[in-house]
Design a protein around this motif. Sequence first.
Motif, mmCIF file in Angstrom:
data_model
loop_
_atom_site.group_PDB
_atom_site.id
_atom_site.type_symbol
_atom_site.label_atom_id
_atom_site.label_comp_id
_atom_site.label_asym_id
_atom_site.label_seq_id
_atom_site.Cartn_x
_atom_site.Cartn_y
_atom_site.Cartn_z
ATOM 1 N N TRP A 1 0.836 -1.199 0.000
ATOM 2 C CA TRP A 1 0.000 0.000 0.000
ATOM 3 C C TRP A 1 0.875 1.256 0.000
ATOM 4 O O TRP A 1 0.588 2.227 -0.711
ATOM 5 C CB TRP A 1 -0.926 -0.024 1.217
ATOM 6 C CG TRP A 1 -1.945 1.055 1.204
ATOM 7 C CD1 TRP A 1 -3.101 1.072 0.483
ATOM 8 C CD2 TRP A 1 -1.916 2.277 1.939
ATOM 9 N NE1 TRP A 1 -3.794 2.246 0.723
ATOM 10 C CE2 TRP A 1 -3.077 2.997 1.622
ATOM 11 C CE3 TRP A 1 -1.015 2.833 2.841
ATOM 12 C CZ2 TRP A 1 -3.358 4.239 2.160
ATOM 13 C CZ3 TRP A 1 -1.295 4.069 3.390
ATOM 14 C CH2 TRP A 1 -2.457 4.753 3.040
ATOM 15 N N MET A 2 1.956 1.221 0.760
ATOM 16 C CA MET A 2 2.856 2.378 0.813
ATOM 17 C C MET A 2 3.640 2.535 -0.497
ATOM 18 O O MET A 2 3.773 3.642 -1.012
ATOM 19 C CB MET A 2 3.821 2.245 1.988
ATOM 20 C CG MET A 2 3.128 2.180 3.341
ATOM 21 S SD MET A 2 2.091 3.610 3.706
ATOM 22 C CE MET A 2 3.329 4.847 4.025
ATOM 23 N N VAL A 3 4.144 1.424 -1.030
ATOM 24 C CA VAL A 3 4.923 1.498 -2.271
ATOM 25 C C VAL A 3 4.009 1.870 -3.435
ATOM 26 O O VAL A 3 4.365 2.702 -4.269
ATOM 27 C CB VAL A 3 5.681 0.174 -2.527
ATOM 28 C CG1 VAL A 3 6.339 0.165 -3.894
ATOM 29 C CG2 VAL A 3 6.731 -0.042 -1.432
ATOM 30 N N CYS B 1 10.533 2.706 -0.724
ATOM 31 C CA CYS B 1 10.790 1.560 0.139
ATOM 32 C C CYS B 1 9.896 1.684 1.360
ATOM 33 O O CYS B 1 9.798 2.769 1.947
ATOM 34 C CB CYS B 1 12.260 1.517 0.561
ATOM 35 S SG CYS B 1 12.659 0.240 1.766
ATOM 36 N N ALA B 2 9.248 0.595 1.733
ATOM 37 C CA ALA B 2 8.429 0.545 2.946
ATOM 38 C C ALA B 2 8.978 -0.572 3.816
ATOM 39 O O ALA B 2 9.196 -1.691 3.343
ATOM 40 C CB ALA B 2 6.964 0.293 2.603
ATOM 41 N N CYS C 1 12.426 -7.101 6.457
ATOM 42 C CA CYS C 1 11.001 -7.230 6.147
ATOM 43 C C CYS C 1 10.604 -5.906 5.506
ATOM 44 O O CYS C 1 10.177 -4.969 6.175
ATOM 45 C CB CYS C 1 10.169 -7.518 7.386
ATOM 46 S SG CYS C 1 8.431 -7.790 6.974
ATOM 47 N N SER C 2 10.811 -5.829 4.207
ATOM 48 C CA SER C 2 10.654 -4.555 3.506
ATOM 49 C C SER C 2 10.203 -4.793 2.077
ATOM 50 O O SER C 2 10.429 -5.852 1.508
ATOM 51 C CB SER C 2 11.989 -3.794 3.520
ATOM 52 O OG SER C 2 13.046 -4.619 3.062
ATOM 53 N N ASN D 1 14.755 7.287 1.106
ATOM 54 C CA ASN D 1 13.767 7.936 1.988
ATOM 55 C C ASN D 1 12.641 6.978 2.366
ATOM 56 O O ASN D 1 11.466 7.262 2.157
ATOM 57 C CB ASN D 1 13.198 9.197 1.336
ATOM 58 C CG ASN D 1 14.268 10.229 1.089
ATOM 59 O OD1 ASN D 1 15.063 10.519 1.971
ATOM 60 N ND2 ASN D 1 14.308 10.760 -0.116
ATOM 61 N N TYR D 2 13.019 5.853 2.945
ATOM 62 C CA TYR D 2 12.032 4.823 3.274
ATOM 63 C C TYR D 2 10.993 5.316 4.275
ATOM 64 O O TYR D 2 11.233 6.244 5.041
ATOM 65 C CB TYR D 2 12.716 3.558 3.792
ATOM 66 C CG TYR D 2 13.227 3.591 5.214
ATOM 67 C CD1 TYR D 2 12.468 3.067 6.254
ATOM 68 C CD2 TYR D 2 14.490 4.102 5.517
ATOM 69 C CE1 TYR D 2 12.939 3.062 7.551
ATOM 70 C CE2 TYR D 2 14.973 4.094 6.805
ATOM 71 C CZ TYR D 2 14.186 3.576 7.827
ATOM 72 O OH TYR D 2 14.655 3.572 9.123
#
Length: 190
Positions: free
Chosen positions: A107-109, A115-116, A128-129, A159-160
């Motif tokens: 959802w973030m990516v 990078c999340a 875990c990314s 800028n994860y």
Amino acid sequence: MLVAVLAGGEGRRIGGSKPQRLLAGETLLERALATVRYWDKKPVVVTRYDLPDTGCETIRDRSGIEGPLAGLAAAFDHARETEAACLLLLACDMPFLPGDVPERLAWMVDGGANCAMARSGGRDIPVCSMWSVAALGRALPQYLEGEDRSLFGLANMLNYVTVQWDAGEGDPFFNINTPEDLAEAGERLG
């Protein structure tokens, strides 16, 4: 999405061959693959040495790089070859992964993050990314020219963002590094 399971650690603190250590009758790698197959029917295993057949494609860590970054670099190469838009990176030594990891990180990516990373118990979990393959393509070659070889360093360059999980009854990202950790995980499963 490509799911890549890191299984290349030497496991010195646990007596070697960490992916093959038994937990509740299964190896750590078998347990990890049983979990990720719910998310991706064709995950890949990334390692630096020979492993027994897992029924999954196995790729080698990128040579000349140490640690989990070697696994990420190899998984990135594979993700580009298979035209995956994002890469979910997981370590084989986390037996309590929440079932919503892919959706919450994706959802973030999908929302534009490069990078999340999972976060639990006040710590970020680089193994875990989820990574945007396009963003990795722009950043990884430059990053590898420098001295830093950490996943955190690369994630910082991109800028994860973090996604928080509640540690509640126990850290869902508990990872096994020692015989004591293995015993504790066995007690949690018991």
